[in-house]
Design a protein around this motif. Structure first.
Motif, PDB file in Angstrom:
ATOM      1  N   GLU A 167       3.468  12.086  19.568  1.00 29.79           N
ATOM      2  CA  GLU A 167       4.623  12.946  20.271  1.00 29.79           C
ATOM      3  C   GLU A 167       5.809  12.325  19.776  1.00 29.79           C
ATOM      4  O   GLU A 167       6.692  12.810  19.473  1.00 29.79           O
ATOM      5  CB  GLU A 167       4.067  12.968  21.658  1.00 29.79           C
ATOM      6  N   THR A 168       6.065  10.972  20.324  1.00 31.61           N
ATOM      7  CA  THR A 168       7.199  10.246  20.122  1.00 31.61           C
ATOM      8  C   THR A 168       7.430   9.201  19.198  1.00 31.61           C
ATOM      9  O   THR A 168       8.124   8.659  18.842  1.00 31.61           O
ATOM     10  CB  THR A 168       7.873   9.867  21.418  1.00 31.61           C
ATOM     11  N   GLY A 169       6.144   9.064  18.353  1.00 32.86           N
ATOM     12  CA  GLY A 169       5.946   8.039  17.600  1.00 32.86           C
ATOM     13  C   GLY A 169       4.619   7.878  16.909  1.00 32.86           C
ATOM     14  O   GLY A 169       3.530   8.746  17.768  1.00 32.86           O
ATOM     15  N   LEU A 170       4.113   6.818  16.267  1.00 35.88           N
ATOM     16  CA  LEU A 170       2.968   6.797  15.976  1.00 35.88           C
ATOM     17  C   LEU A 170       2.347   5.200  16.290  1.00 35.88           C
ATOM     18  O   LEU A 170       3.145   4.510  16.047  1.00 35.88           O
ATOM     19  CB  LEU A 170       2.397   7.021  14.311  1.00 35.88           C
ATOM     20  N   LEU A 171       1.177   5.110  17.064  1.00 33.65           N
ATOM     21  CA  LEU A 171       0.763   3.712  17.358  1.00 33.65           C
ATOM     22  C   LEU A 171      -0.496   3.609  16.521  1.00 33.65           C
ATOM     23  O   LEU A 171      -1.281   4.433  16.156  1.00 33.65           O
ATOM     24  CB  LEU A 171       0.150   3.856  18.869  1.00 33.65           C
ATOM     25  N   VAL A 172      -0.533   2.023  16.016  1.00 33.59           N
ATOM     26  CA  VAL A 172      -1.652   1.673  15.415  1.00 33.59           C
ATOM     27  C   VAL A 172      -2.217   0.381  15.767  1.00 33.59           C
ATOM     28  O   VAL A 172      -1.347  -0.177  16.844  1.00 33.59           O
ATOM     29  CB  VAL A 172      -1.185   1.450  13.832  1.00 33.59           C
ATOM     30  N   PRO A 173      -3.391  -0.246  15.637  1.00 30.66           N
ATOM     31  CA  PRO A 173      -3.984  -1.272  16.042  1.00 30.66           C
ATOM     32  C   PRO A 173      -3.222  -2.499  15.587  1.00 30.66           C
ATOM     33  O   PRO A 173      -2.638  -2.490  14.152  1.00 30.66           O
ATOM     34  CB  PRO A 173      -5.430  -1.452  15.762  1.00 30.66           C
ATOM     35  N   PRO A 174      -2.805  -3.633  16.094  1.00 32.42           N
ATOM     36  CA  PRO A 174      -2.204  -4.638  15.545  1.00 32.42           C
ATOM     37  C   PRO A 174      -3.127  -5.455  14.492  1.00 32.42           C
ATOM     38  O   PRO A 174      -4.401  -5.205  14.549  1.00 32.42           O
ATOM     39  CB  PRO A 174      -2.037  -5.675  16.757  1.00 32.42           C
ATOM     40  N   ARG A 175      -2.613  -6.193  13.447  1.00 33.77           N
ATOM     41  CA  ARG A 175      -3.144  -6.930  12.668  1.00 33.77           C
ATOM     42  C   ARG A 175      -3.806  -6.149  11.318  1.00 33.77           C
ATOM     43  O   ARG A 175      -4.994  -6.496  10.942  1.00 33.77           O
ATOM     44  CB  ARG A 175      -4.093  -7.993  13.144  1.00 33.77           C
ATOM     45  N   ASN A 176      -3.389  -4.815  11.330  1.00 33.90           N
ATOM     46  CA  ASN A 176      -4.040  -4.000  10.688  1.00 33.90           C
ATOM     47  C   ASN A 176      -3.226  -3.061   9.547  1.00 33.90           C
ATOM     48  O   ASN A 176      -2.302  -2.084   9.774  1.00 33.90           O
ATOM     49  CB  ASN A 176      -4.685  -2.774  11.527  1.00 33.90           C
ATOM     50  N   ALA A 177      -3.102  -3.698   8.456  1.00 32.42           N
ATOM     51  CA  ALA A 177      -1.930  -3.442   7.572  1.00 32.42           C
ATOM     52  C   ALA A 177      -2.252  -2.105   6.931  1.00 32.42           C
ATOM     53  O   ALA A 177      -1.403  -1.081   6.734  1.00 32.42           O
ATOM     54  CB  ALA A 177      -1.869  -4.388   6.415  1.00 32.42           C
ATOM     55  N   ALA A 178      -3.685  -1.704   6.823  1.00 34.95           N
ATOM     56  CA  ALA A 178      -4.048  -0.478   6.149  1.00 34.95           C
ATOM     57  C   ALA A 178      -3.799   0.786   7.171  1.00 34.95           C
ATOM     58  O   ALA A 178      -3.015   1.609   6.667  1.00 34.95           O
ATOM     59  CB  ALA A 178      -5.304  -0.350   5.972  1.00 34.95           C
ATOM     60  N   ALA A 179      -4.114   0.357   8.619  1.00 36.55           N
ATOM     61  CA  ALA A 179      -3.609   1.582   9.555  1.00 36.55           C
ATOM     62  C   ALA A 179      -2.060   1.697   9.518  1.00 36.55           C
ATOM     63  O   ALA A 179      -1.516   2.881   9.699  1.00 36.55           O
ATOM     64  CB  ALA A 179      -3.939   1.057  11.088  1.00 36.55           C
ATOM     65  N   LEU A 180      -1.242   0.773   9.262  1.00 37.71           N
ATOM     66  CA  LEU A 180       0.087   0.718   9.234  1.00 37.71           C
ATOM     67  C   LEU A 180       0.581   1.572   8.382  1.00 37.71           C
ATOM     68  O   LEU A 180       1.707   2.203   8.237  1.00 37.71           O
ATOM     69  CB  LEU A 180       0.524  -0.984   9.366  1.00 37.71           C
ATOM     70  N   ALA A 184       0.832  -1.319  -0.075  1.00 36.36           N
ATOM     71  CA  ALA A 184      -0.145  -0.057   0.075  1.00 36.36           C
ATOM     72  C   ALA A 184       0.950   1.131   0.067  1.00 36.36           C
ATOM     73  O   ALA A 184       0.689   2.228  -0.602  1.00 36.36           O
ATOM     74  CB  ALA A 184      -1.067   0.049   1.079  1.00 36.36           C
ATOM     75  N   VAL A 185       1.995   1.209   0.856  1.00 33.08           N
ATOM     76  CA  VAL A 185       2.824   2.439   0.625  1.00 33.08           C
ATOM     77  C   VAL A 185       3.428   2.610  -0.829  1.00 33.08           C
ATOM     78  O   VAL A 185       3.616   3.728  -1.025  1.00 33.08           O
ATOM     79  CB  VAL A 185       3.815   2.171   2.006  1.00 33.08           C
ATOM     80  N   THR A 186       3.880   1.735  -1.198  1.00 30.36           N
ATOM     81  CA  THR A 186       4.458   1.530  -2.517  1.00 30.36           C
ATOM     82  C   THR A 186       3.554   2.279  -3.806  1.00 30.36           C
ATOM     83  O   THR A 186       4.171   3.041  -4.336  1.00 30.36           O
ATOM     84  CB  THR A 186       4.808   0.288  -3.098  1.00 30.36           C
ATOM     85  N   ALA A 187       2.360   1.956  -3.611  1.00 29.76           N
ATOM     86  CA  ALA A 187       1.218   2.845  -4.457  1.00 29.76           C
ATOM     87  C   ALA A 187       1.229   4.152  -4.117  1.00 29.76           C
ATOM     88  O   ALA A 187       0.897   4.791  -5.174  1.00 29.76           O
ATOM     89  CB  ALA A 187      -0.116   2.096  -4.275  1.00 29.76           C
ATOM     90  N   ARG A 188       1.756   4.710  -3.179  1.00 29.36           N
ATOM     91  CA  ARG A 188       1.582   6.059  -2.683  1.00 29.36           C
ATOM     92  C   ARG A 188       2.875   6.634  -2.764  1.00 29.36           C
ATOM     93  O   ARG A 188       2.805   7.882  -3.336  1.00 29.36           O
ATOM     94  CB  ARG A 188       0.854   6.357  -1.457  1.00 29.36           C
ATOM     95  N   ILE A 189       4.065   6.065  -2.484  1.00 33.05           N
ATOM     96  CA  ILE A 189       5.276   6.563  -2.574  1.00 33.05           C
ATOM     97  C   ILE A 189       6.369   5.610  -3.245  1.00 33.05           C
ATOM     98  O   ILE A 189       6.770   4.918  -2.704  1.00 33.05           O
ATOM     99  CB  ILE A 189       6.036   6.789  -1.211  1.00 33.05           C
ATOM    100  N   PRO A 190       6.437   5.825  -4.594  1.00 35.21           N
ATOM    101  CA  PRO A 190       7.232   4.917  -5.428  1.00 35.21           C
ATOM    102  C   PRO A 190       8.868   4.764  -4.971  1.00 35.21           C
ATOM    103  O   PRO A 190       9.094   3.470  -5.236  1.00 35.21           O
ATOM    104  CB  PRO A 190       6.874   5.432  -6.998  1.00 35.21           C
ATOM    105  N   GLN A 191       9.194   5.711  -4.402  1.00 35.74           N
ATOM    106  CA  GLN A 191      10.717   5.718  -4.401  1.00 35.74           C
ATOM    107  C   GLN A 191      11.058   4.908  -2.821  1.00 35.74           C
ATOM    108  O   GLN A 191      12.180   4.958  -2.300  1.00 35.74           O
ATOM    109  CB  GLN A 191      11.272   7.005  -4.315  1.00 35.74           C
ATOM    110  N   VAL A 192      10.226   4.228  -2.384  1.00 32.90           N
ATOM    111  CA  VAL A 192      10.485   3.361  -1.002  1.00 32.90           C
ATOM    112  C   VAL A 192      11.215   2.123  -1.315  1.00 32.90           C
ATOM    113  O   VAL A 192      10.599   1.382  -2.379  1.00 32.90           O
ATOM    114  CB  VAL A 192       9.349   3.359  -0.008  1.00 32.90           C
ATOM    115  N   LYS A 193      11.957   1.528  -0.310  1.00 38.62           N
ATOM    116  CA  LYS A 193      12.410   0.344  -0.197  1.00 38.62           C
ATOM    117  C   LYS A 193      12.495  -0.183   1.009  1.00 38.62           C
ATOM    118  O   LYS A 193      12.047   0.773   2.050  1.00 38.62           O
ATOM    119  CB  LYS A 193      13.735   0.269  -0.508  1.00 38.62           C
ATOM    120  N   PHE A 194      12.115  -1.384   1.461  1.00 40.59           N
ATOM    121  CA  PHE A 194      11.569  -2.104   2.723  1.00 40.59           C
ATOM    122  C   PHE A 194      12.799  -3.098   3.200  1.00 40.59           C
ATOM    123  O   PHE A 194      13.297  -3.854   2.358  1.00 40.59           O
ATOM    124  CB  PHE A 194      10.387  -2.649   2.836  1.00 40.59           C
TER     125      PHE A 194
END
Length: 414
Positions: free
Chosen positions: A341-354, A243-253
């Motif tokens: 404030e010091t980072g972002l938190l998301v629910p587990p097992r949720n690739a879309a939120a991640l 999902a990130v690649t579709a929005r930001i093409p220059q990323v690697k993981f």
């Protein structure tokens, strides 16, 4: 004898007692401490033990180590000079395990060990009975995750053996809440958060990691630094990567971590990478000793765990390196990361939120730097290695002093 004479005598007696106490303090032998782990490897608990070893007051403590085996040659080299005994067993039952347990008890008696501190399920079950058999004055257990990776039977066994301990040490309030819900006595649980050594900030102007993996200097790197195990939720990281690649093409993981514990899971992840068409974007680096260099190259550090986390060293190290973090709300993660404030938190097992959180960090002007600097300050203020070691030393001293004051018949435990 007059009152005046008595006061002078009392003063002299006080002075003699003070000098004697001072001399006793000066000549007091170091506290003999044995820490027992299942295996010496590059994992969270093992790194904490190594950090404690490096910072422990050597004038007060004489450290010994015990384990079932050493899985990393570099650790064996780093531990040179520290007494290390290996107890080779295949399981926790049977004649071999009993013989090795008795051998540990003999070692504890022979070396007059004052404190035994065992780390996690297998070490607790093996070392705590040996310590009690050897009549070690202070015995501690550790539980460093919320237990989802143990079976119900293993959790019950762990609870039984932890009753032999004077205290159960945990590294997160989340673990304490879990144990109390399982019936542990809260006053017998001590929370000591992990601590790490905060190195000077590094820059990645030379793009060394980019060159190593043949990447473009303009590629933005997003990484997970964690042992490859099912509880780390890496399958959700790969889904988010698409999902990130579709929005930001220059990323690697990057997936940075030891593959040896669960090779089947690693192969599943590699097949998933191909299925998602990410084989040219996802790099499995395997085990690395240069994690600080890798962190300096990351734009975002991600911890997508689905269960089991205590207090994550990976999060602390990323934040100490001023790398913005995105993590799930499991275990002790919310105790480290202040959401927004010091980072972002998301629910587990949720690739879309991640994926949404990763994109938010990358796309919001100034957010990377704001989160990164705030994260580093939080680690320096609350999770330094020095603070952790002082807390550990204080607990050891208090329990040993309490043992010396305790009547021989005192008893109920956890």
């Amino acid at each position: 004898m007059s009152c005046s004479s008595r006061f002078h005598v009392d003063d002299r007696m006080s002075l003699v007692q003070a000098v004697a106490a001072s001399a006793s303090e000066t000549t007091r032998e170091p506290i003999r401490l044995l820490k027992f782990l299942a295996f010496l490897a590059i994992g969270g608990s093992e790194r904490q033990v190594l950090n404690i070893r490096a910072g422990l007051d050597q004038s007060r403590f004489d450290l010994h180590l015990g384990c079932f085996g050493c899985l990393n040659e570099q650790i064996a080299v780093d531990l040179s000079g520290t007494p290390l005994e290996v107890y080779k067993i295949q399981n926790l039952y049977g004649l071999r395990a009993i013989k090795e347990c008795l051998r540990l008890a003999s070692y504890l008696k022979r070396h007059h060990i004052d404190i035994v501190h065992a780390y996690n399920f297998y070490a607790n079950v093996f070392a705590l009975p040996a310590a009690r058999l050897a009549r070690v004055p202070v015995v501690l257990a550790s539980i460093r995750d919320t237990g989802e990776n143990l079976t119900a039977r293993q959790r019950a066994v762990n609870k039984i053996f932890c009753r032999m301990a004077d205290r159960v040490v945990v590294n997160a309030e989340a673990i304490k809440r879990t144990l109390v819900a399982e019936g542990y006595r809260p006053e017998r649980i001590t929370v000591i958060p992990n601590g790490i050594v905060c190195p000077p900030l590094r820059s990645d102007q030379d793009r060394l990691l980019h060159r190593e993996f043949g990447l473009s200097p303009n590629d933005v790197l997003i990484g997970v630094v964690a042992r490859i195990a099912r509880g780390k939720g890496l399958e959700y990281f790969l889904e988010a990567a698409l999902a990130v690649t579709a929005r930001i093409p220059q990323v690697k993981f990057l997936i940075v971590g030891d593959n040896s514990f669960n090779p089947e899971y690693r192969e599943e992840l590699k097949r998933q990478t191909v299925k998602l068409g990410l084989q040219d974007r996802v790099i499995f680096t395997g085990f690395r000793l240069d994690v600080p260099n890798i962190l300096a190259s990351l734009a975002v550090s991600v911890l997508p765990s689905i269960n089991g986390e205590g207090l994550s060293n990976s999060l602390l190290e990323s934040m100490a390196a001023a790398v913005p973090v995105v993590a799930t709300t499991v275990g002790g993660n919310p105790e480290v990361v202040v959401d927004g404030e010091t980072g972002l938190l998301v629910p587990p097992r949720n690739a879309a939120a991640l994926a949404e959180a990763i994109c938010r960090v990358l796309r919001t002007p100034g957010l990377r730097n704001t989160l990164g600097q705030a994260g580093r300050r939080r680690v320096l203020e609350h999770f330094s290695n020095e603070r952790m070691i002082r807390n550990v030393e204080r607990l050891y001293g208090e329990l040993l002093d309490a043992h010396h004051r305790r009547p021989a018949s005192a008893g109920s435990r956890i």
